[in-house]
Every structure is written in structure tokens, then in C-alpha cells.
Design a protein around this motif. Sequence first.
Motif, mmCIF file in Angstrom:
data_model
loop_
_atom_site.group_PDB
_atom_site.id
_atom_site.type_symbol
_atom_site.label_atom_id
_atom_site.label_comp_id
_atom_site.label_asym_id
_atom_site.label_seq_id
_atom_site.Cartn_x
_atom_site.Cartn_y
_atom_site.Cartn_z
ATOM 1 N N PHE A 151 0.854 -1.194 0.000
ATOM 2 C CA PHE A 151 0.000 0.000 0.000
ATOM 3 C C PHE A 151 0.888 1.241 0.000
ATOM 4 O O PHE A 151 1.923 1.260 0.674
ATOM 5 N N LEU A 152 0.465 2.243 -0.747
ATOM 6 C CA LEU A 152 1.192 3.510 -0.780
ATOM 7 C C LEU A 152 0.377 4.541 0.009
ATOM 8 O O LEU A 152 -0.800 4.770 -0.279
ATOM 9 N N ASN A 153 1.022 5.116 1.002
ATOM 10 C CA ASN A 153 0.382 6.172 1.795
ATOM 11 C C ASN A 153 0.948 7.522 1.360
ATOM 12 O O ASN A 153 2.168 7.674 1.293
ATOM 13 N N TYR A 154 0.072 8.442 1.039
ATOM 14 C CA TYR A 154 0.551 9.773 0.656
ATOM 15 C C TYR A 154 -0.492 10.828 1.004
ATOM 16 O O TYR A 154 -1.673 10.506 1.226
ATOM 17 N N SER A 155 -0.036 12.061 1.034
ATOM 18 C CA SER A 155 -0.932 13.171 1.319
ATOM 19 C C SER A 155 -1.611 13.557 -0.009
ATOM 20 O O SER A 155 -0.944 13.938 -0.963
ATOM 21 N N ILE A 207 0.500 10.896 -9.755
ATOM 22 C CA ILE A 207 1.649 11.792 -9.602
ATOM 23 C C ILE A 207 1.192 13.249 -9.373
ATOM 24 O O ILE A 207 1.841 14.024 -8.688
ATOM 25 N N PHE A 208 -0.003 13.563 -9.931
ATOM 26 C CA PHE A 208 -0.537 14.925 -9.767
ATOM 27 C C PHE A 208 -1.353 15.067 -8.474
ATOM 28 O O PHE A 208 -1.693 16.166 -8.075
ATOM 29 N N ASP A 209 -1.679 13.950 -7.875
ATOM 30 C CA ASP A 209 -2.484 13.995 -6.651
ATOM 31 C C ASP A 209 -1.602 14.027 -5.397
ATOM 32 O O ASP A 209 -2.062 14.374 -4.317
ATOM 33 N N ILE A 210 -0.340 13.659 -5.548
ATOM 34 C CA ILE A 210 0.564 13.624 -4.394
ATOM 35 C C ILE A 210 0.994 15.043 -4.018
ATOM 36 O O ILE A 210 1.376 15.841 -4.873
ATOM 37 N N ASN A 211 0.893 15.325 -2.749
ATOM 38 C CA ASN A 211 1.361 16.613 -2.251
ATOM 39 C C ASN A 211 2.879 16.513 -2.029
ATOM 40 O O ASN A 211 3.331 16.048 -0.992
ATOM 41 N N PRO A 263 8.717 15.362 4.698
ATOM 42 C CA PRO A 263 9.088 13.977 4.390
ATOM 43 C C PRO A 263 8.833 13.030 5.583
ATOM 44 O O PRO A 263 8.899 13.498 6.719
ATOM 45 N N PRO A 264 8.588 11.779 5.338
ATOM 46 C CA PRO A 264 8.535 11.140 4.031
ATOM 47 C C PRO A 264 7.229 11.449 3.284
ATOM 48 O O PRO A 264 6.155 11.372 3.865
ATOM 49 N N ILE A 265 7.384 11.795 2.013
ATOM 50 C CA ILE A 265 6.213 12.132 1.197
ATOM 51 C C ILE A 265 5.426 10.866 0.848
ATOM 52 O O ILE A 265 4.207 10.854 0.887
ATOM 53 N N LEU A 266 6.183 9.843 0.524
ATOM 54 C CA LEU A 266 5.544 8.557 0.172
ATOM 55 C C LEU A 266 5.987 7.482 1.163
ATOM 56 O O LEU A 266 7.171 7.372 1.467
ATOM 57 N N GLU A 267 5.012 6.716 1.640
ATOM 58 C CA GLU A 267 5.346 5.625 2.556
ATOM 59 C C GLU A 267 4.770 4.332 1.996
ATOM 60 O O GLU A 267 3.602 4.292 1.598
ATOM 61 N N ILE A 322 0.409 -17.300 7.979
ATOM 62 C CA ILE A 322 0.907 -16.300 8.932
ATOM 63 C C ILE A 322 0.967 -14.967 8.185
ATOM 64 O O ILE A 322 1.534 -14.895 7.102
ATOM 65 N N THR A 323 0.357 -13.957 8.771
ATOM 66 C CA THR A 323 0.304 -12.654 8.097
ATOM 67 C C THR A 323 0.939 -11.556 8.949
ATOM 68 O O THR A 323 0.619 -11.424 10.132
ATOM 69 N N LEU A 324 1.849 -10.828 8.328
ATOM 70 C CA LEU A 324 2.412 -9.626 8.958
ATOM 71 C C LEU A 324 1.609 -8.464 8.404
ATOM 72 O O LEU A 324 1.485 -8.339 7.189
ATOM 73 N N GLU A 325 1.077 -7.625 9.258
ATOM 74 C CA GLU A 325 0.226 -6.535 8.772
ATOM 75 C C GLU A 325 0.905 -5.189 8.900
ATOM 76 O O GLU A 325 1.580 -4.925 9.903
ATOM 77 N N ASN A 326 0.667 -4.357 7.902
ATOM 78 C CA ASN A 326 1.152 -2.962 7.907
ATOM 79 C C ASN A 326 2.635 -2.840 8.244
ATOM 80 O O ASN A 326 3.013 -2.069 9.125
ATOM 81 N N TYR A 327 3.444 -3.605 7.581
ATOM 82 C CA TYR A 327 4.883 -3.543 7.826
ATOM 83 C C TYR A 327 5.484 -2.436 6.960
ATOM 84 O O TYR A 327 5.349 -2.456 5.748
ATOM 85 N N PHE A 328 6.154 -1.457 7.612
ATOM 86 C CA PHE A 328 6.752 -0.337 6.877
ATOM 87 C C PHE A 328 7.964 -0.839 6.108
ATOM 88 O O PHE A 328 8.891 -1.404 6.683
ATOM 89 N N ILE A 329 7.949 -0.651 4.774
ATOM 90 C CA ILE A 329 9.095 -1.152 4.019
ATOM 91 C C ILE A 329 9.955 -0.044 3.390
ATOM 92 O O ILE A 329 11.135 -0.246 3.176
ATOM 93 N N TYR A 330 9.359 1.100 3.097
ATOM 94 C CA TYR A 330 10.164 2.133 2.446
ATOM 95 C C TYR A 330 9.482 3.493 2.581
ATOM 96 O O TYR A 330 8.263 3.589 2.527
ATOM 97 N N GLY A 331 10.327 4.510 2.747
ATOM 98 C CA GLY A 331 9.807 5.871 2.822
ATOM 99 C C GLY A 331 10.570 6.769 1.867
ATOM 100 O O GLY A 331 11.797 6.662 1.752
ATOM 101 N N TYR A 332 9.842 7.579 1.118
ATOM 102 C CA TYR A 332 10.529 8.492 0.172
ATOM 103 C C TYR A 332 10.246 9.930 0.562
ATOM 104 O O TYR A 332 9.074 10.288 0.739
ATOM 105 N N PRO A 333 11.191 10.800 0.695
ATOM 106 C CA PRO A 333 12.637 10.525 0.550
ATOM 107 C C PRO A 333 13.215 10.063 1.884
ATOM 108 O O PRO A 333 12.621 10.252 2.898
#
Lengths: 182, 157
Positions: free
Chosen positions: A87-91, A138-142, A147-151, A171-182
Amino acid sequence: MRPSRVFRLIFRIFIAVLTLSVTTVSILGGLSAVIILREKDNLQIDFDNAEFNFNESTLETNFSLPFQVNNTGYFDIENLELYLEIFLNYSSISHMNETVAIKIFDKAQPLDDIPKGEIRDFVFFGNNSDFYYSPAIIFDINWLKVPPILEFYANITVSLDYSIGLHSLAITLENYFIYGYP
Amino acid sequence: MGAVKNMVRGFIFTGVYVLFTLAIPLTLFTLLFSIEGLPFEWEQIDQHNILFWLTAFGLLASGFAFFKYSSPKQSIRKGIFALIQVIINCLYLWSYKFSGASEIKFIIIDYGFFTLDISQMILIYMGVYFLTIVLKIYDIFDYTINREKIRENRMKE
């Protein structure tokens, strides 16, 4: 003893042997499930050596996620599968700068069976073609957000079958943070 | 004297059935639902449904156990009750599947969850029970056809 009773006795012994076999397999399969879950290292997703590449201008993304499974149970592991959702989280500008989460990746990777007592290493690959971003995003991202702008968050599910499929485990791992930009 | 012996036998087996189809599963499920202080939580939305069906079929199985085990050896009555008993046992097993008890889900706090699905195992047991149903039907035919011979043997005893 009447012949019909002898036939019945034989049939009954056959049923008893069948029941005992199924019960033994069930108990050992259940124990295997407990054994594999008891030690965290038996099912190890190696986030330290995971690679995540993201290009902000083209939204091109790919990654590799190594993981290891140690079959400490009494039976072979069958139908092993790793299923990943990202999942991509963004403003979001269209949502008055509220944070929104969109699913951008959804893939299951079937893996080889693991004989009992063996350890296997696997790598889960996610190529750019597996991601489904809408180009308009790309136009919807604030991009001016703090930062991080994208999670990027992942739900990781490892599923497997034990003892001829009598026990299915996931076995399920939920909502594991894998990368943040920048 | 034989009748009293059969009645006692019926009560003993009813007790055994109450223990294995009601007391042990209900205690186990109640413990699992109420367990606290572990790094994971038991999540079973349908717990009332599970307990209801286990109790319902457990009571039926235990009740019929009395009729089956208190009937005279190799009698048609015993054959019929034994057949009903096996069918009820099948329904009891099936209740684990349709009530949701065969899919166990645990929430691991701050981590995720794991599920254990044993419905395939229940289906295998149902297959074994099917063979038992065949045997019980065979018994009814056997007890009916050889009724006289069985009676003679019983008199001799």
C-alpha cells in the motif's frame, strides 16, 4: 463365530487402522504447526537485506525480499506460497491533504515444497510490471509535504500445507513499513 | 440381570460421550476464548455459534449413546441406534466445520495474525465415518437375516 461376524471383524479392524493412521497424522501435523510457529527464526523474512528501488519521476518500482523457511516439523511443507500486498500512503491534494492509502501491488508467488528437517532460502521479486499505479496519481501527491512524502507498507502472508493438506497454516504480517521516500 | 447390566453399560457410555463430545471441547473452547496475558489473542467471531452447535450435537450424541449401548448385543434395536449414532457423530464432526471452529485465527499483537485451517482433516474423518455407516447398515441386515440364530445363541448364554 458366524462367517458374517468374521467379515465384520476384518472390516472393523480396517476402519480402526484407518482411524489410527489419520489420528496419528493429525496429531503430528498439529504438533508440526506448533513447532514451526514456536521459534520466530523458523520463518524469517530478511528485511535487512531487502532491496527497494523507487524512481519518483516515473514511479518505476521494483524490489526483492529474501526470506528463509526452516521446516522443523514431522512432515514436508507443501503448497508454500508468499503473498504480498503493498500500500502507498501519501498526502492527497484531492482529499484536502489527507493521508490516503492505495493498493499498488498484489502478488502471490508459489514456492517449492520443503522436505522435513530442511532449510530453504527464497527471494520474492516484485518487478515494475507487477505494480499498478494510475499515472494520474503523480498529480495527486502533495510533494510539498514534510518527508517522508511517500510511505510504502506491506501485508505479507506466508501460507503452507502440512500432512497431505490436513493442516493449512497462514501467517500474516500486517502494515509492515518497508520504504519511505525521501 | 442382563437388563440391569445393559442399563449400566448405557449410562457408562453416555458418561464417556458427555466427556468427549461436551466436557472436553467446551472446556477447551472456553479456555481459548478467555485466555489472557499471551502475546497473541484468540479471535473467533462466531464463538457463540460454535458453542451452540457443539452443545446441541454433543447432547444428541450422548443421548443416543445410552440407547445404543443399553440395547442387547446383536439386536435389531442396537443396529438401528448404532446407525443413528454414527450419523449423529458425523453431524457433530460436521458442526466443527460449518460453525467455523475448524478455522482458528489468532491475532499476534503488534505483528499480524495466523490462521490454522483443519477442515480438510474433518473431511477425512467424515470419510472414515462413511465406512462406519456402511458397516452399521451391514449390521442391520445381518441382525435381521440371522435373527433366529442370534436368539438361539443368546438363550444358550
